[in-house]
Design a protein around this motif. Structure first.
Motif, PDB file in Angstrom:
ATOM      1  N   UNK A  40      -5.512  -0.604   9.477  1.00  0.00           N
ATOM      2  CA  UNK A  40      -4.498   0.360   9.066  1.00  0.00           C
ATOM      3  C   UNK A  40      -5.099   1.512   8.272  1.00  0.00           C
ATOM      4  N   UNK A  41      -6.211   1.287   7.629  1.00  0.00           N
ATOM      5  CA  UNK A  41      -6.801   2.325   6.794  1.00  0.00           C
ATOM      6  C   UNK A  41      -7.319   3.495   7.622  1.00  0.00           C
ATOM      7  N   UNK A  99      -9.370  -3.883   0.748  1.00  0.00           N
ATOM      8  CA  UNK A  99      -8.975  -4.659  -0.432  1.00  0.00           C
ATOM      9  C   UNK A  99      -7.921  -3.950  -1.273  1.00  0.00           C
ATOM     10  N   UNK A 100      -7.459  -2.785  -0.816  1.00  0.00           N
ATOM     11  CA  UNK A 100      -6.442  -2.048  -1.552  1.00  0.00           C
ATOM     12  C   UNK A 100      -6.989  -1.189  -2.665  1.00  0.00           C
ATOM     13  N   UNK A 101      -8.309  -0.982  -2.710  1.00  0.00           N
ATOM     14  CA  UNK A 101      -8.919  -0.156  -3.741  1.00  0.00           C
ATOM     15  C   UNK A 101      -8.976   1.301  -3.306  1.00  0.00           C
ATOM     16  N   UNK A 102      -8.745   2.208  -4.251  1.00  0.00           N
ATOM     17  CA  UNK A 102      -8.773   3.638  -3.958  1.00  0.00           C
ATOM     18  C   UNK A 102     -10.185   4.057  -3.542  1.00  0.00           C
ATOM     19  N   UNK A 118       4.516   7.888   2.706  1.00  0.00           N
ATOM     20  CA  UNK A 118       3.923   7.240   1.532  1.00  0.00           C
ATOM     21  C   UNK A 118       3.005   6.091   1.962  1.00  0.00           C
ATOM     22  N   UNK A 119       3.447   5.329   2.949  1.00  0.00           N
ATOM     23  CA  UNK A 119       2.621   4.220   3.457  1.00  0.00           C
ATOM     24  C   UNK A 119       1.329   4.751   4.072  1.00  0.00           C
ATOM     25  N   UNK A 120       1.436   5.838   4.853  1.00  0.00           N
ATOM     26  CA  UNK A 120       0.250   6.429   5.480  1.00  0.00           C
ATOM     27  C   UNK A 120      -0.730   6.932   4.425  1.00  0.00           C
ATOM     28  N   UNK A 121      -0.213   7.633   3.405  1.00  0.00           N
ATOM     29  CA  UNK A 121      -1.074   8.126   2.329  1.00  0.00           C
ATOM     30  C   UNK A 121      -1.749   6.951   1.603  1.00  0.00           C
ATOM     31  N   UNK A 122      -1.007   5.897   1.366  1.00  0.00           N
ATOM     32  CA  UNK A 122      -1.562   4.744   0.651  1.00  0.00           C
ATOM     33  C   UNK A 122      -2.742   4.144   1.418  1.00  0.00           C
ATOM     34  N   UNK A 123      -2.549   3.865   2.711  1.00  0.00           N
ATOM     35  CA  UNK A 123      -3.615   3.231   3.479  1.00  0.00           C
ATOM     36  C   UNK A 123      -4.772   4.184   3.749  1.00  0.00           C
ATOM     37  N   UNK A 124      -4.494   5.503   3.847  1.00  0.00           N
ATOM     38  CA  UNK A 124      -5.567   6.466   4.109  1.00  0.00           C
ATOM     39  C   UNK A 124      -6.537   6.566   2.936  1.00  0.00           C
TER      40      UNK A 124
END
Length: 266
Positions: free
Chosen positions: A230-231, A40-43, A29-35
């Motif tokens: 991390x992204x 800035x945390x925007x999709x 889940x963490x990997x999917x989130x950062x990928x």
């Protein structure tokens, strides 16, 4: 008396389920989130676009594939005759010989690669002059036992009656090997290829210990995370995860098809 505390076999799944949630699902889940997000945390899909349009990352991915494929082929070429001789011979001490091939796995990884680096330095002088060759040598040295073991197990379990039947029907030794032994050992080949191909695509430690390189995706991921990017690091991890899933799916399908063919023939 307290009710509802009776034990059944389903409760044995609780530790395994907790392990999967904490150490598999949560990291994914963490990997999917950062990928799929930016700094800035925007999709965003920019990470994917940058990956597939950047010649450096694509080149690294292709180089990693090349190293993994050549390493797997070299391991297979060395391991199959070795496993065949050990499994089909009548040596009384063949288990000791098998132990000699497995023994390096018991030695500290750092010590093994450091010793290999010193040997290559003596033989070549400048080991950085042959990066691809030394990468294959290092990977082969590291993963060869993982190819030998499944092949040895598969060849050891061969039913001698099939080999004897082929000989009785007039087949020579080469034909028996090509038409009987080799097809029946396909599960061991598939298992060994899977155990070598997938880790060798991502094992950057061997290359880094030999000459500090970023030639394969694993080392590229490490460099991104070391720079706190991390992204992009998560994106490459996700791409490799998809590749690993596809390779595993194909090898399992191939193994199942071969098993069905053998059952039909027998």
């Amino acid at each position: 008396m307290m009710k509802g505390l009776c034990f059944n076999r389903k409760h044995l799944c609780i530790p395994y389920a907790a392990f999967l949630i904490l150490f598999v699902i949560a990291p994914l889940i963490v990997i999917f989130y950062y990928a799929f997000t930016n700094g800035q945390g925007n999709f965003t899909f920019d990470n994917f676009v940058n990956f597939f349009t950047n010649t450096n990352t694509i080149g690294t991915l292709l180089y990693g594939f090349a190293v993994a494929i050549v390493t797997t082929l070299v391991c297979l070429i060395i391991a199959y005759p070795t496993a065949y001789i050990l499994a089909r011979s009548k040596f009384k001490k063949k288990y000791v010989l098998l132990l000699l091939f497995i023994l390096p796995m018991w030695i500290n990884f750092t010590l093994r690669i450091t010793a290999l680096k010193e040997i290559l330095s003596v033989l070549e002088g400048n080991i950085s002059a042959y990066p691809f060759l030394n990468s294959v040598i290092g990977m082969t040295y590291d993963f060869l036992p993982f190819m030998i073991l499944p092949l040895y197990t598969s060849l050891l379990k061969l039913d001698n009656s099939f080999l004897e039947a082929a000989s009785d029907l007039g087949a020579n030794k080469f034909t028996v090997f090509l038409r009987v032994t080799l097809p029946l050992s396909v599960p061991g080949i598939v298992s060994g290829v899977t155990m070598v191909l997938l880790p060798s695509m991502t094992n950057y430690v061997v290359l880094d210990m030999l000459y500090n390189s970023t030639f394969i995706p694993g080392s590229l991921i490490f460099s991104y995370f070391s720079a706190y990017d991390w992204n992009n690091g998560s994106l490459i991890s996700l791409v490799l995860l998809i590749i690993v899933f596809i390779v595993t799916l194909v090898t399992n399908r191939f193994s199942d098809n071969e098993k069905d063919k053998r059952v039909a023939i027998l």
